[in-house]
Design an enzyme around this catalytic site. Structure first.
Site, PDB file in Angstrom:
ATOM      1  CG  HIS A  65       1.462  -0.910  -7.840  1.00  0.00           C
ATOM      2  ND1 HIS A  65       1.929   0.292  -7.355  1.00  0.00           N
ATOM      3  CD2 HIS A  65       1.967  -1.863  -7.020  1.00  0.00           C
ATOM      4  CE1 HIS A  65       2.673   0.082  -6.287  1.00  0.00           C
ATOM      5  NE2 HIS A  65       2.720  -1.226  -6.071  1.00  0.00           N
ATOM      6  CD  GLU A 211      -0.005  -2.121  -4.197  1.00  0.00           C
ATOM      7  OE1 GLU A 211       0.118  -3.150  -3.516  1.00  0.00           O
ATOM      8  OE2 GLU A 211       0.611  -1.062  -3.923  1.00  0.00           O
ATOM      9  CG  HIS A 321       6.588   1.922   1.465  1.00  0.00           C
ATOM     10  ND1 HIS A 321       5.325   1.980   1.996  1.00  0.00           N
ATOM     11  CD2 HIS A 321       6.451   1.285   0.272  1.00  0.00           C
ATOM     12  CE1 HIS A 321       4.473   1.389   1.166  1.00  0.00           C
ATOM     13  NE2 HIS A 321       5.141   0.962   0.112  1.00  0.00           N
TER      14      HIS A 321
END
Length: 356
Positions: A65, A211, A321
């Site tokens: 993605h 995604e 992240h």
């Protein structure tokens, strides 16, 4: 990987591609992939697919993605400070003191996530960063100045952190989740072309959008392609860093090879083909168990079109992240090798039926 591959990877990673705004990154990816495919498919929301053997009836997808987490401008105060909401799984705890790029029609506006100085905080009831108390300062004294810069509610915000190599073989950047996937499937296409491999099926090298907010790009493109088989690549956690419970998350680590998942969405026979291929070619690999879902585009492909034989190969990654996501170069190369060699094991018309 070669020198040209690494140059593309750096350029691709340094480009911002927040969820919903992936198109510039997709253009870079398609430009790199163009010599290795016969044609492209794109859809309304920006998913890009390079196709080899487009006339073939049997269709195999390899997929990553394209989007990265980001923020939206949500509210501008009278004093010119900007409060945000998430676009994907952005982490409020790493935001403070980070520089940001606010994307406007007038161009990039620079800003910073401010935070009160340690001297001014009440140590007896120390506040932690949360979505309600982090805000961006763009150097303006009021709302009107902010708006004159081109900033308004809905502008998307990314971090400017760029790619570098740590200790010779660790790739570090924001957005490795999951532009590394897009890079790896592009490298598979390059190897197929350079090694003059003639596949007996159509191969759909798929870089899906959105995604991070629910597998939406994969959901859309799976209904367009209608594949027979899907091999998805994404990232998973290196669980050897501090404050991660291995009893909960399992044990996977960078440098130990690709991670092959066990989950209801993972088709057992296709998974075993991946494992057999890894063992045949001495590719190190790890195993990971998921419960109800993988949380990746595997789920979208598996449950589309009446059921598509799907499997997941993950790249172990540290600090997901954050702006310092980290992967091991050898793992990247081994994921590429595993996907490449697995494609050579898939037969045209293979149904992966449990009942044959």
């Amino acid at each position: 990987m070669n020198e040209n591959s690494l140059k593309f990877l750096e350029k691709y990673l340094n480009n911002a591609a927040p969820t919903g705004y992936e198109s510039e990154g997709q253009k870079l990816w398609m430009e790199y992939l163009k010599p290795y495919v016969d044609e492209f498919i794109t859809d309304t929301y920006g998913t890009a697919v390079g196709v080899i053997n487009p006339e073939a009836e049997f269709k195999v997808v390899i997929e990553g993605h394209a989007d990265e987490i980001s923020w939206y401008v949500n509210y501008i105060t009278d004093d010119g400070l900007i409060y945000v909401i998430r676009n994907g799984g952005s982490d409020h705890q790493i935001a403070t003191s980070k520089r940001v790029n606010i994307h406007t029609k007038k161009g990039i506006v620079k800003g910073v996530f401010g935070w009160p100085a340690i001297h001014t905080r009440d140590k007896s009831k120390e506040e932690t960063p949360k979505i309600e108390n982090i805000c961006i300062d763009v150097g303006c004294s009021n709302k009107e100045e902010v708006e004159e810069l081109g900033v308004h509610v809905g502008c998307v915000i990314t971090y400017p952190d760029e790619f570098f190599i740590l200790n010779k073989n660790k790739f570090v950047c924001r957005g490795l989740d999951n532009r590394m996937g897009g890079f790896m499937i592009a490298e598979v296409a390059r190897m197929l072309k350079e090694n003059k491999i003639n596949l007996p099926f159509g191969l759909y090298i798929t870089n899906s959008v959105q995604e991070e907010i629910g597998l939406r790009g994969a959901e859309m493109i799976s209904n367009t392609i209608k594949p027979n088989v899907a091999i998805v690549t994404d990232v998973c956690h290196d669980t050897t860093t501090p404050m991660i419970d291995k009893k909960k998350e399992g044990l996977t680590k960078i440098g130990a090879g690709p991670v092959i998942s066990y989950a209801p969405a993972v088709q057992n026979k296709l998974r075993e083909l991946l494992i057999d291929t890894a063992e045949k070619h001495n590719i190190p690999f790890q195993r990971l168990a998921a419960s109800r879902m993988t949380g990746t585009d595997t789920d979208a492909f598996a449950y589309s079109n009446g059921g598509v034989a799907s499997a997941l190969i993950s790249l172990p990654l540290r600090y997901m992240h954050t702006t310092v996501e980290m992967v091991h170069q050898e793992d990247v190369e081994n994921v590429i090798q595993l996907i490449y060699n697995s494609l050579l094991e898939i037969k045209e018309g293979e149904k992966f039926s449990y009942f044959d």
